[in-house]
Design an enzyme around this catalytic site. Structure first.
Site, short mmCIF file in Angstrom:
data_model
loop_
_atom_site.label_atom_id
_atom_site.label_comp_id
_atom_site.label_asym_id
_atom_site.label_seq_id
_atom_site.Cartn_x
_atom_site.Cartn_y
_atom_site.Cartn_z
N LYS A 10 21.87 20.79 -28.71
CA LYS A 10 20.92 20.27 -29.70
C LYS A 10 19.82 19.49 -28.97
O LYS A 10 20.01 18.96 -27.87
CB LYS A 10 21.62 19.37 -30.73
CG LYS A 10 22.28 18.10 -30.20
CD LYS A 10 21.33 16.91 -30.00
CE LYS A 10 22.05 15.67 -29.47
NZ LYS A 10 21.10 14.62 -29.02
N PRO A 94 24.44 21.00 -19.72
CA PRO A 94 24.66 19.86 -18.83
C PRO A 94 25.45 18.75 -19.54
O PRO A 94 25.32 18.56 -20.76
CB PRO A 94 23.25 19.38 -18.49
CG PRO A 94 22.37 20.56 -18.72
CD PRO A 94 22.99 21.33 -19.84
N VAL A 95 26.26 18.02 -18.77
CA VAL A 95 27.13 16.96 -19.31
C VAL A 95 26.39 15.62 -19.29
O VAL A 95 25.61 15.34 -18.38
CB VAL A 95 28.43 16.89 -18.48
CG1 VAL A 95 29.32 15.75 -18.94
CG2 VAL A 95 29.18 18.22 -18.56
N ALA A 97 23.95 14.46 -21.05
CA ALA A 97 22.54 14.80 -20.85
C ALA A 97 21.67 14.54 -22.08
O ALA A 97 20.46 14.75 -22.04
CB ALA A 97 22.43 16.27 -20.47
N LEU A 99 22.14 16.25 -24.86
CA LEU A 99 22.04 17.57 -25.51
C LEU A 99 23.23 17.87 -26.41
O LEU A 99 23.37 18.99 -26.92
CB LEU A 99 21.89 18.66 -24.44
CG LEU A 99 20.63 18.58 -23.58
CD1 LEU A 99 20.68 19.58 -22.44
CD2 LEU A 99 19.38 18.82 -24.43
N GLY A 101 26.48 18.13 -25.75
CA GLY A 101 27.45 19.09 -25.24
C GLY A 101 28.87 18.86 -25.73
O GLY A 101 29.53 19.78 -26.23
N GLY A 102 29.35 17.62 -25.63
CA GLY A 102 30.70 17.31 -26.09
C GLY A 102 30.85 17.45 -27.59
O GLY A 102 31.88 17.93 -28.08
N SER A 103 29.82 17.07 -28.32
CA SER A 103 29.86 17.14 -29.79
C SER A 103 29.84 18.58 -30.29
O SER A 103 30.56 18.94 -31.22
CB SER A 103 28.68 16.38 -30.39
OG SER A 103 28.77 15.00 -30.10
N ASP A 136 27.58 12.82 -33.43
CA ASP A 136 26.72 14.01 -33.45
C ASP A 136 27.46 15.26 -33.94
O ASP A 136 26.85 16.31 -34.14
CB ASP A 136 26.15 14.30 -32.05
CG ASP A 136 24.96 13.41 -31.70
OD1 ASP A 136 24.37 12.82 -32.63
OD2 ASP A 136 24.62 13.31 -30.52
#
Length: 283
Positions: A10, A94-95, A97, A99, A101-103, A136
């Site tokens: 995102k 990317p971690v 970051a 963006l 990623g985990g969510s 998120d």
């Protein structure tokens, strides 16, 4: 049986921090959209009643610290699932970051478990679970351009943002979202107008959209990490229609109507940062 889910990154077209809430979170207004840089989540049932999370990135925790693991544990406990599950996460985003990623991995895992175990959970029920893992996650369950409020749990889908090219650039560092929010001074930061931004998207007006984009957290992150501002300036120099930090950073994204300009930004930033991605918006 194997369930495969795509977990897109995102970007924050807009982010405004309104106030500190009594529960310790911040009251937010945001506009988010998704791009076609995505992780891949594969879910498989296993006989032994346990949760196994695997990843292609050795540095990622695959235990209770992992968002996907947490989501699986909540679902198994809440719905009395006695079957085990193996979840494989192929990371492309990317971690740490900005963006999501985990969510987005968590959201994809929730969608996948809903299908794998025939739970027939509504989006609202999935959001209730997701909020226990990260703020998120509710947006990532929708994945379409949306206006988000509260601490992240209120999601109102808009129209897809006007189609364009997106260049993502992540400098070689990570930013702690929690630490950035701890340093927010509501009186000192800027407050972009999320209503005008949402209206521009609803009218599919690209120029008005980029005019009203903004991120309150830049005022906190940039003084600590000046490279964020340097990336923004380089993007504009190479022809970006606009450039903005996503979330709490450090990733910066540029929007371009023309692919040739987007490619020029990629070429111009590749020597400056290792992680540079040219992607499209998702409709």
């Amino acid at each position: 049986m194997e369930i495969i889910e795509k977990a897109p990154a995102k970007i924050n077209l807009g982010l405004d921090v309104l106030e500190k809430r009594t529960d310790g979170y911040h009251e937010l207004e945001m506009v988010m959209s998704s791009v076609d840089l995505a992780d891949r989540i594969v879910l498989e049932p296993i006989e032994k009643d346990q949760i196994i999370v695997q990843s292609n990135k050795a540095f990622l925790p695959v235990d209770k610290r992992n968002n996907v693991y947490q989501a699986a544990a909540i679902v198994k406990k809440q719905y009395g699932i006695k079957e085990g599950i193996k979840i494989s996460v192929t990371k492309n985003i990317p971690v740490a970051a900005g963006l999501g990623g985990g969510s987005t991995d968590c959201a994809a895992a929730l969608r996948g478990m809903n299908r794998l175990w025939n739970l027939n959970l509504s989006i609202e029920e999935l959001i209730d679970i997701g909020m226990q893992v990260g703020t998120d996650v509710p947006y990532c369950l929708y994945g379409t351009t949306s206006f988000i409020s509260g601490k992240g749990e209120k999601v109102e889908p808009l129209l897809p943002m006007p189609a364009c090219w997106v260049v993502l650039v992540k400098p070689r560092m990570s930013v702690s979202t929690r630490k950035i929010f701890q340093q927010v001074d509501i009186e000192e930061i800027s407050h972009p107008d999320m209503m005008k931004l949402s209206e521009a998207i609803l009218q599919q007006d690209y120029q008005q959209m980029i005019q009203h984009m903004g991120n309150s957290l830049e005022d906190v992150t940039i003084p600590k990490h000046p490279i964020v501002q340097q990336i923004k300036e380089r993007m504009v120099k190479y022809g970006a229609d606009t450039a903005l930090m996503s979330g709490s950073g450090p990733t910066v994204f540029a929007l371009c109507k023309k692919q040739s300009r987007a490619q020029r930004i990629v070429n111009g930033l590749k020597g400056f940062c290792d992680e540079v991605y040219l992607v499209r918006t998702l409709s």
